[in-house]
Design a protein around this motif. Structure first.
Motif, PDB file in Angstrom:
ATOM      1  N   PRO A  56     -82.190  69.419  14.067  1.00 36.48           N
ATOM      2  CA  PRO A  56     -83.309  68.776  14.566  1.00 36.48           C
ATOM      3  C   PRO A  56     -83.090  67.674  15.620  1.00 36.48           C
ATOM      4  CG  PRO A  56     -83.372  68.114  12.392  1.00 36.48           C
ATOM      5  CD  PRO A  56     -82.177  68.595  12.687  1.00 36.48           C
ATOM      6  N   CYS A  57     -84.090  67.591  16.588  1.00 35.14           N
ATOM      7  CA  CYS A  57     -83.884  66.419  17.596  1.00 35.14           C
ATOM      8  C   CYS A  57     -85.310  66.419  18.289  1.00 35.14           C
ATOM      9  CB  CYS A  57     -82.998  66.859  18.524  1.00 35.14           C
ATOM     10  SG  CYS A  57     -83.415  68.059  19.975  1.00 35.14           S
ATOM     11  N   PRO A  96     -89.452  69.532  16.246  1.00 32.16           N
ATOM     12  CA  PRO A  96     -89.934  70.334  15.144  1.00 32.16           C
ATOM     13  C   PRO A  96     -91.164  69.685  14.653  1.00 32.16           C
ATOM     14  CG  PRO A  96     -88.254  68.847  14.309  1.00 32.16           C
ATOM     15  CD  PRO A  96     -88.183  69.042  15.745  1.00 32.16           C
ATOM     16  N   HIS A  97     -91.684  68.325  14.905  1.00 32.08           N
ATOM     17  CA  HIS A  97     -92.925  67.836  14.365  1.00 32.08           C
ATOM     18  C   HIS A  97     -94.158  68.364  15.532  1.00 32.08           C
ATOM     19  CE1 HIS A  97     -91.650  65.572  17.974  1.00 32.08           C
ATOM     20  NE2 HIS A  97     -92.675  65.210  18.048  1.00 32.08           N
ATOM     21  N   ALA A  98     -93.914  68.824  16.608  1.00 31.93           N
ATOM     22  CA  ALA A  98     -94.745  69.323  17.581  1.00 31.93           C
ATOM     23  C   ALA A  98     -95.728  70.386  17.161  1.00 31.93           C
ATOM     24  CB  ALA A  98     -94.196  69.688  18.941  1.00 31.93           C
ATOM     25  N   PRO A  99     -97.026  70.512  17.831  1.00 32.92           N
ATOM     26  CA  PRO A  99     -97.796  71.735  17.282  1.00 32.92           C
ATOM     27  C   PRO A  99     -97.160  72.826  17.834  1.00 32.92           C
ATOM     28  CG  PRO A  99     -99.303  70.121  18.363  1.00 32.92           C
ATOM     29  CD  PRO A  99     -97.800  69.599  18.523  1.00 32.92           C
ATOM     30  N   GLY A 100     -97.320  73.779  16.807  1.00 30.69           N
ATOM     31  CA  GLY A 100     -96.431  75.217  16.917  1.00 30.69           C
ATOM     32  C   GLY A 100     -95.047  75.214  16.252  1.00 30.69           C
ATOM     33  N   GLY A 101     -94.512  73.755  16.035  1.00 31.25           N
ATOM     34  CA  GLY A 101     -93.310  73.935  15.429  1.00 31.25           C
ATOM     35  C   GLY A 101     -92.096  73.622  16.354  1.00 31.25           C
ATOM     36  N   GLY A 102     -92.105  73.331  17.659  1.00 31.59           N
ATOM     37  CA  GLY A 102     -91.236  72.932  18.550  1.00 31.59           C
ATOM     38  C   GLY A 102     -90.551  74.214  18.950  1.00 31.59           C
ATOM     39  N   VAL A 103     -89.460  74.197  19.626  1.00 28.06           N
ATOM     40  CA  VAL A 103     -88.463  75.523  19.902  1.00 28.06           C
ATOM     41  C   VAL A 103     -87.072  75.337  19.500  1.00 28.06           C
ATOM     42  CG1 VAL A 103     -87.514  76.386  22.170  1.00 28.06           C
ATOM     43  CG2 VAL A 103     -89.892  75.479  21.958  1.00 28.06           C
ATOM     44  N   GLY A 104     -86.710  76.246  18.766  1.00 27.88           N
ATOM     45  CA  GLY A 104     -85.554  76.640  18.311  1.00 27.88           C
ATOM     46  C   GLY A 104     -84.506  77.313  19.437  1.00 27.88           C
ATOM     47  N   ILE A 105     -83.114  76.607  19.350  1.00 28.91           N
ATOM     48  CA  ILE A 105     -82.127  77.213  20.331  1.00 28.91           C
ATOM     49  C   ILE A 105     -81.164  77.597  19.372  1.00 28.91           C
ATOM     50  CG2 ILE A 105     -80.449  76.753  22.180  1.00 28.91           C
ATOM     51  CD1 ILE A 105     -82.429  74.737  23.212  1.00 28.91           C
ATOM     52  N   PRO A 106     -80.735  78.873  19.181  1.00 32.14           N
ATOM     53  CA  PRO A 106     -79.888  79.373  18.275  1.00 32.14           C
ATOM     54  C   PRO A 106     -78.328  79.120  18.845  1.00 32.14           C
ATOM     55  CG  PRO A 106     -80.900  81.315  19.221  1.00 32.14           C
ATOM     56  CD  PRO A 106     -81.711  80.090  19.885  1.00 32.14           C
ATOM     57  N   TRP A 107     -77.383  79.114  18.192  1.00 30.52           N
ATOM     58  CA  TRP A 107     -76.187  78.928  18.433  1.00 30.52           C
ATOM     59  C   TRP A 107     -75.487  79.687  19.546  1.00 30.52           C
ATOM     60  CZ3 TRP A 107     -71.774  81.892  18.107  1.00 30.52           C
ATOM     61  CH2 TRP A 107     -72.002  82.936  17.161  1.00 30.52           C
ATOM     62  N   PRO A 108     -75.686  80.987  19.670  1.00 28.96           N
ATOM     63  CA  PRO A 108     -75.313  81.598  20.783  1.00 28.96           C
ATOM     64  C   PRO A 108     -75.606  81.147  22.003  1.00 28.96           C
ATOM     65  CG  PRO A 108     -75.848  83.196  19.051  1.00 28.96           C
ATOM     66  CD  PRO A 108     -76.474  81.927  18.666  1.00 28.96           C
ATOM     67  N   ASP A 109     -77.027  80.615  22.266  1.00 28.73           N
ATOM     68  CA  ASP A 109     -77.106  79.926  23.280  1.00 28.73           C
ATOM     69  C   ASP A 109     -76.595  78.553  23.632  1.00 28.73           C
ATOM     70  OD1 ASP A 109     -78.739  81.919  24.382  1.00 28.73           O
ATOM     71  OD2 ASP A 109     -80.304  81.558  23.380  1.00 28.73           O
TER      72      ASP A 109
END
Length: 249
Positions: A56-57, A96-109
């Motif tokens: 997380p960041c 991850p604290h943001a409304p909606g849970g933020g945005v994840g970038i998986p390792w292939p990207d």
């Protein structure tokens, strides 16, 4: 950019990746679970979403304050984080604290960021067996592979990126990755491409790449259309390129 990323908006997601890949402007505030920034025992936090690991960041000092994080952190370029995380199959999760849970970038990207976004196709990728019939190309490629001692097997896949044109991928399994062998394999491909219909993009992928999603799919789902050892041409110990010679019982 984070607010613009929604399901199906691959263009907005790609713009976010480009922003992260830009030094200085792509900085993120990495949350440290252990240690202090710059210390040998510093350790990023971790979280799991749908079976995938993420660190997380947050994306600014303001977001850091809003998150309520009360441990240490370090500010680093997204490019540096991508290079550190993807080899361990870890992604990056923004805010991850943001409304909606933020945005994840998986390792292939993250791997795409680390190696250059334009050098690899934009995911998620749809992979399948090629439906296009080009027997002349496959026959010529197999013939040229048989004359190229570095080649063990050849596989194929049809790749449809999230953005950009679909293409034919040829998986190269080689005995040797020395510069002369690489040059020989490159020449093999160039000699064979004349049999490809005009307008059909063809790319290659090294089967030994543990982090390439196309190579991973090929290993799990495809059979070689050329196999040197199945043709009885097992390299002798003198030409085995560092691999043990094959034994037939």
């Amino acid at each position: 950019m984070l607010r613009q990323v929604t399901p199906g908006r691959y263009d907005a997601y790609e713009a976010l990746l480009r922003a992260l890949a830009t030094p200085a402007s792509g900085q993120v505030w990495m949350l440290l679970w252990h240690g202090q920034a710059g210390s040998p025992d510093a350790q990023y936090g971790s979280m799991e979403v749908d079976g995938l690991g993420y660190a997380p960041c947050v994306t600014s000092a303001q977001e850091l304050s809003a998150s309520g994080w009360n441990r240490s952190y370090e500010v680093v370029d997204g490019l540096e984080v991508a290079r550190a995380l993807y080899p361990d199959h870890y992604g990056l999760w923004l805010n991850p604290h943001a409304p909606g849970g933020g945005v994840g970038i998986p390792w292939p990207d993250l791997r795409r960021i680390a190696g250059g976004l334009d050098s690899r196709p934009a995911g998620p990728l749809r992979l399948s067996e090629p439906a296009i019939e080009i027997p002349q190309f496959y026959a010529l490629l197999a013939q040229n592979a048989h004359r190229t001692p570095a080649v063990r097997t050849l596989r194929r896949a049809w790749v449809q990126p999230a953005l950009g044109a679909p293409y034919l991928a040829i998986g190269l399994d080689v005995y040797d990755a020395s510069p002369p062998a690489v040059d020989a394999v490159r020449a093999m491909m160039q000699q064979s491409l004349g049999a490809v219909p005009d307008g059909l993009p063809v790319s290659t992928v090294v089967m030994s790449d543990e982090h390439d999603p196309v190579a991973m799919w090929l290993r799990a789902n495809s059979r070689p259309f050329y196999d040197r050892e199945a043709h009885g041409a097992v390299p002798s110990p003198a030409t085995a390129y560092g691999y043990p010679s094959a034994h037939r019982g």
